[in-house]
Design an enzyme around this catalytic site. Structure first.
Site, PDB file in Angstrom:
ATOM      1  N   GLN A  89      -3.356   8.044  16.808  1.00  0.00           N
ATOM      2  CA  GLN A  89      -3.663   9.281  15.393  1.00  0.00           C
ATOM      3  C   GLN A  89      -2.832   8.400  14.689  1.00  0.00           C
ATOM      4  O   GLN A  89      -1.079   8.033  14.739  1.00  0.00           O
ATOM      5  CB  GLN A  89      -2.609  10.765  15.791  1.00  0.00           C
ATOM      6  N   CYS A 149     -13.180  15.880  12.982  1.00  0.00           N
ATOM      7  CA  CYS A 149     -12.624  15.337  12.132  1.00  0.00           C
ATOM      8  C   CYS A 149     -13.389  15.179  11.143  1.00  0.00           C
ATOM      9  O   CYS A 149     -14.149  14.371   9.842  1.00  0.00           O
ATOM     10  CB  CYS A 149     -12.338  13.751  11.875  1.00  0.00           C
ATOM     11  N   TYR A 159     -12.528  14.296  25.255  1.00  0.00           N
ATOM     12  CA  TYR A 159     -12.772  13.335  24.205  1.00  0.00           C
ATOM     13  C   TYR A 159     -11.071  12.691  24.128  1.00  0.00           C
ATOM     14  O   TYR A 159     -10.592  12.952  23.671  1.00  0.00           O
ATOM     15  CB  TYR A 159     -12.955  13.193  22.831  1.00  0.00           C
ATOM     16  N   GLU A 205     -12.540  10.507  28.851  1.00  0.00           N
ATOM     17  CA  GLU A 205     -12.649  10.171  27.941  1.00  0.00           C
ATOM     18  C   GLU A 205     -13.504   8.551  28.628  1.00  0.00           C
ATOM     19  O   GLU A 205     -13.474   8.294  29.621  1.00  0.00           O
ATOM     20  CB  GLU A 205     -11.249   9.634  27.607  1.00  0.00           C
ATOM     21  N   CYS A 222       0.425  -1.471  -0.250  1.00  0.00           N
ATOM     22  CA  CYS A 222       0.000   0.161  -0.067  1.00  0.00           C
ATOM     23  C   CYS A 222       1.300   1.143   0.292  1.00  0.00           C
ATOM     24  O   CYS A 222       1.978   1.399   0.767  1.00  0.00           O
ATOM     25  CB  CYS A 222      -0.796  -0.128   1.324  1.00  0.00           C
TER      26      CYS A 222
HETATM   27  N1  SAH Z   1      -7.463  13.946  21.593  1.00  0.00           N
HETATM   28  C1  SAH Z   1      -7.425  12.073  21.310  1.00  0.00           C
HETATM   29  C2  SAH Z   1      -8.061  11.049  20.840  1.00  0.00           C
HETATM   30  C3  SAH Z   1      -9.703  11.456  20.068  1.00  0.00           C
HETATM   31  S1  SAH Z   1     -10.611  10.816  19.430  1.00  0.00           S
HETATM   32  C4  SAH Z   1      -6.576  11.892  19.977  1.00  0.00           C
HETATM   33  O1  SAH Z   1      -5.882  13.348  19.416  1.00  0.00           O
HETATM   34  O2  SAH Z   1      -5.557  10.761  20.061  1.00  0.00           O
HETATM   35  C5  SAH Z   1     -11.777  10.512  19.969  1.00  0.00           C
HETATM   36  C6  SAH Z   1     -12.397  10.023  21.461  1.00  0.00           C
HETATM   37  O3  SAH Z   1     -13.620  10.735  21.792  1.00  0.00           O
HETATM   38  C7  SAH Z   1     -11.790   8.405  21.695  1.00  0.00           C
HETATM   39  O4  SAH Z   1     -10.321   8.208  21.927  1.00  0.00           O
HETATM   40  C8  SAH Z   1     -13.396   8.023  21.733  1.00  0.00           C
HETATM   41  O5  SAH Z   1     -13.039   7.093  22.815  1.00  0.00           O
HETATM   42  C9  SAH Z   1     -14.164   9.071  22.944  1.00  0.00           C
HETATM   43  N2  SAH Z   1     -15.189   9.414  23.001  1.00  0.00           N
HETATM   44  C10 SAH Z   1     -15.997   8.803  22.205  1.00  0.00           C
HETATM   45  N3  SAH Z   1     -17.676   9.741  22.496  1.00  0.00           N
HETATM   46  C11 SAH Z   1     -17.103  10.330  24.187  1.00  0.00           C
HETATM   47  C12 SAH Z   1     -18.280  10.762  24.638  1.00  0.00           C
HETATM   48  N4  SAH Z   1     -18.952  11.170  24.654  1.00  0.00           N
HETATM   49  N5  SAH Z   1     -17.403  11.053  25.740  1.00  0.00           N
HETATM   50  C13 SAH Z   1     -15.725  11.204  26.115  1.00  0.00           C
HETATM   51  N6  SAH Z   1     -15.106  10.585  25.190  1.00  0.00           N
HETATM   52  C14 SAH Z   1     -15.792  10.265  23.422  1.00  0.00           C
END
Ligand code: SAH
Length: 482
Positions: free
Chosen positions: A286, A419, A315, A336, A163
Site C-alpha cells: 500500500q 478499491c 486476495y 493470493e 511531486c
Molecule cells: N490485501 C493486500 C493486497 C490487495 S490488492 C494488501 O492490502 O496489501 C489485490 C490482490 O489480489 C493483489 O495482490 C492481486 O495480485 C490479487 N489477485 C488478483 N486477482 C486474484 C484472484 N482471482 N485470486 C486471488 N488473488 C488475486
C-alpha cells in the site's frame, strides 16, 4: 446542441476521471478542470447520444470549494485529478460516492444507510503521503534529460521532480540520477522507437524506518558505470537498496520480472502498526502508510477477533492484512494469485514469528470452493468453517463462485475491503441475498487529491445461531500447495 456551441452550466458531480459534470438541455456534459459548485462557460467538443464533452472556457462563478492547487502541474498531470477541490469537499465527495453506489447498486435503503455509514477517514495532512513513486525518464524537445510524470491520458513527460504527493528525498535522488546520466552519456528510453536505456526510476521510502530503495528500470541487461551512481546515491541518508530491473519489452507495464542488485540489500523494511514487512521492488505494498494503518486497524476492529478465530484473507498480496489479523486470531489462511507475493507473505510471516498463518497460491474463486468441496468429502456430515472471511479484491471485485462458497461456509462476519465501491456494492447485493446484512461501512481516503476511494464494509450473518460451529484443522497438504 452541437459541436462548438457555448453553454453555461453549474457543475453538480464528478466523473470517474475527476472531470466535473454539468447539465445543459438535459444532456450530461463532462468538463475537465471544474469543481462541484463552479458555474462555468464551456464549449462543446463532442456530442454522443445522451452525453457530451465540453472544454472549460471561463469560470463565471467559482465554487466555494475551489482552492489554489499546491502543485503547478495539477491540471496537466495525470496523477492528481481533484487538487483544485478543498480537502473537506474531496472527503464529502468520496463518502457520497460510496453511499450512492451502495444505494443504487447494492440496494441499501436510506434508513439502513443512515444506520451503517460511519464518517469517512481522512488525513490531517493530505500531501506528501506516498511511500512509492515511479518517475518516467525521457528527453524534452531540446534533447535534455527529464524526469517527471505523464500528462493525463498521454505518454508525454511533464518534467517535475518535486511531486506534492511524494516525499522530499525523491527530488534529490532524481537529480542525482539525471546528473549521472548526463555525465556518462547514458540515454533515456524512447517509447516510440523502443531505443535508449533508462525507462523509469522507482523510489520507495519506509516512513517508519526511513529506509530508501532506488530501482532503475532499464531496457538492457546492465547499467554502464553503475558503481559511480551507487557510490553517489549511497551517500543519501537512509539509502538501503539500489537495484536495476530489466524490462526490454515494448510495453506500458513499468517493471520487468528480473531484479539485479547494485548496492546494499534488494529490499527495504517498514512497519504498519507492530507488524514488520519486507518490501522488494516487485512487491505490492500500500502506498499510503498513514492511512493503511487506519484501514488495517478497522479491518481488525470489524473482524471482532478474540484470539481463537479461524480467518481467511482472500486476495492477500504479501500477507499484509493476514499478518495484522494473525496478531489476534487463532489461525489465518491467506490466498493470493501471484506466486512471488506468496513467497513474500511467507517471509513476512517468518520475520514476524506469525506461526498461525498459512498461505496458498491460486485464484480465490478456485482455492476456497475447492477447499470447501474437499473438506465435505473428507469429513462427511460436516462443513468447512471460518469465523471471519476478509476479502480485498482488485477493481473488478469478487467472482461469483467465491461469494457463493463464502455464503455456504457461513462465517459470522465478512469484512469486505474494496478499491472500487461499484463492484463492491454489486457483491454486497449478492451477499445480502445469501443471508448477510451490512452492519458497518466506512470510506477511507487512501489517495487524497485523486478520485479513488477505499471502502470497508462489515457484513454479518443474519442468523448466526443456525450455523454449525466446527473448528477445522486444515493442513497445508497437496492440492492447495503454494
Ligand atoms: N490485501 C493486500 C493486497 C490487495 S490488492 C494488501 O492490502 O496489501 C489485490 C490482490 O489480489 C493483489 O495482490 C492481486 O495480485 C490479487 N489477485 C488478483 N486477482 C486474484 C484472484 N482471482 N485470486 C486471488 N488473488 C488475486
Amino acid at each position: 446542441m452541437q459541436k462548438n456551441d457555448i453553454v453555461i452550466t453549474e457543475i453538480e458531480d464528478i466523473g470517474t476521471g475527476g472531470e466535473g459534470i454539468g447539465r445543459a438541455e438535459g444532456y450530461a456534459l463532462f468538463i475537465k478542470d471544474t469543481v462541484i459548485g463552479d458555474v462555468v462557460e464551456a464549449k462543446i467538443m463532442k456530442m454522443k447520444k445522451n452525453y457530451g464533452y465540453a472544454r472549460l472556457m471561463r469560470i463565471l462563478s467559482p465554487s466555494k470549494h475551489r482552492v489554489e492547487p499546491r502543485c503547478i502541474f495539477a491540471r496537466k498531470c495525470g496523477g492528481c485529478q481533484i487538487q483544485e477541490m478543498s480537502y473537506e469537499e474531496q472527503l464529502r465527495f468520496k463518502e457520497k460516492k460510496v453511499r450512492g453506489n451502495l444505494a443504487r447498486i447494492g440496494g441499501l435503503s436510506d434508513e439502513l444507510l443512515a444506520q451503517v455509514m460511519e464518517p469517512v477517514v481522512g488525513m490531517d495532512e493530505p500531501f506528501g503521503y506516498r511511500n512509492k513513486a515511479q518517475f518516467p525518464i525521457g528527453t524534452d524537445k531540446e534533447g535534455k534529460l527529464v524526469a517527471g510524470f505523464y500528462a493525463g491520458r498521454t505518454h508525454s513527460i511533464i518534467p517535475n521532480t518535486g511531486c506534492a504527493l511524494g516525499v522530499p528525498v525523491n527530488k534529490e535522488i532524481l537529480e542525482c540520477v539525471l546528473e549521472f546520466m548526463k555525465e556518462y552519456r547514458i540515454s533515456a528510453y524512447d517509447e516510440e522507437k523502443h531505443t535508449g536505456l533508462v525507462r523509469h526510476v522507482l523510489i520507495r521510502y519506509g516512513f517508519r524506518t526511513k529506509e530508501i530503495m532506488v530501482c532503475l528500470i532499464i531496457n538492457g541487461e546492465c547499467l554502464p558505470h553503475s558503481e559511480v551512481l551507487s557510490e553517489r546515491l549511497s551517500k543519501i541518508e537512509g539509502m538501503t537498496s539500489i537495484t536495476v530491473n530489466v524490462n526490454k519489452e515494448r510495453t506500458n507495464v513499468i517493471m520487468g520480472s528480473r531484479v539485479k542488485p547494485l548496492w546494499g540489500q534488494t529490499y527495504i523494511t517498514d512497519y504498519i502498526g507492530d507488524v514488520r514487512y519486507q518490501i522488494s521492488p516487485l512487491s505490492f505494498y500500500q502506498v499510503n502508510p498513514v492511512q493503511t494503518e487506519k484501514l488495517y486497524g478497522l479491518v481488525l476492529e470489524y473482524a471482532g477477533l478474540t484470539g481463537e478465530e479461524t480467518v481467511w484473507d482472500m486476495y492477500c498480496g504479501i500477507g499484509t492484512i493476514s499478518l495484522f489479523l494473525a496478531q489476534r486470531a487463532g489461525r489465518v489462511y491467506g490466498v493470493e494469485i501471484v506466486p512471488q507475493a506468496i513467497e513474500d507473505a511467507k517471509e513476512n510471516a517468518r520475520i514476524n514469528k506469525a506461526e498461525n498463518t498459512e498461505f496458498y497460491v491460486g485464484k480465490a474463486e478456485e482455492v476456497l470452493p475447492e477447499y470447501y468441496r474437499r473438506y465435505e468429502k473428507e469429513h462427511p456430515g460436516e462443513k468447512a468453517y471460518a469465523d471471519v472471511i476478509v476479502v480485498d479484491p482488485p477493481r473488478k471485485g469478487c467472482d461469483e463462485a467465491l461469494l457463493r462458497t463464502m455464503a455456504d461456509m457461513g462465517p459470522e462476519r465478512i469484512v469486505y475491503v474494496s478499491c472500487d465501491s461499484a463492484t463492491m456494492a454489486r457483491d454486497v447485493k449478492m451477499l445480502r441475498q445469501e443471508g448477510y446484512e451490512v452492519e458497518r461501512v466506512r470510506a477511507v481516503d487512501m489517495f487524497p487529491q485523486t478520485v479513488s476511494v477505499e471502502t470497508i464494509v462489515l457484513l454479518s450473518h443474519k442468523s448466526p445461531d443456525s450455523v454449525i460451529n466446527v473448528t477445522v484443522d486444515f493442513g497445508g497438504d497437496e492440492g492447495f500447495g503454494a
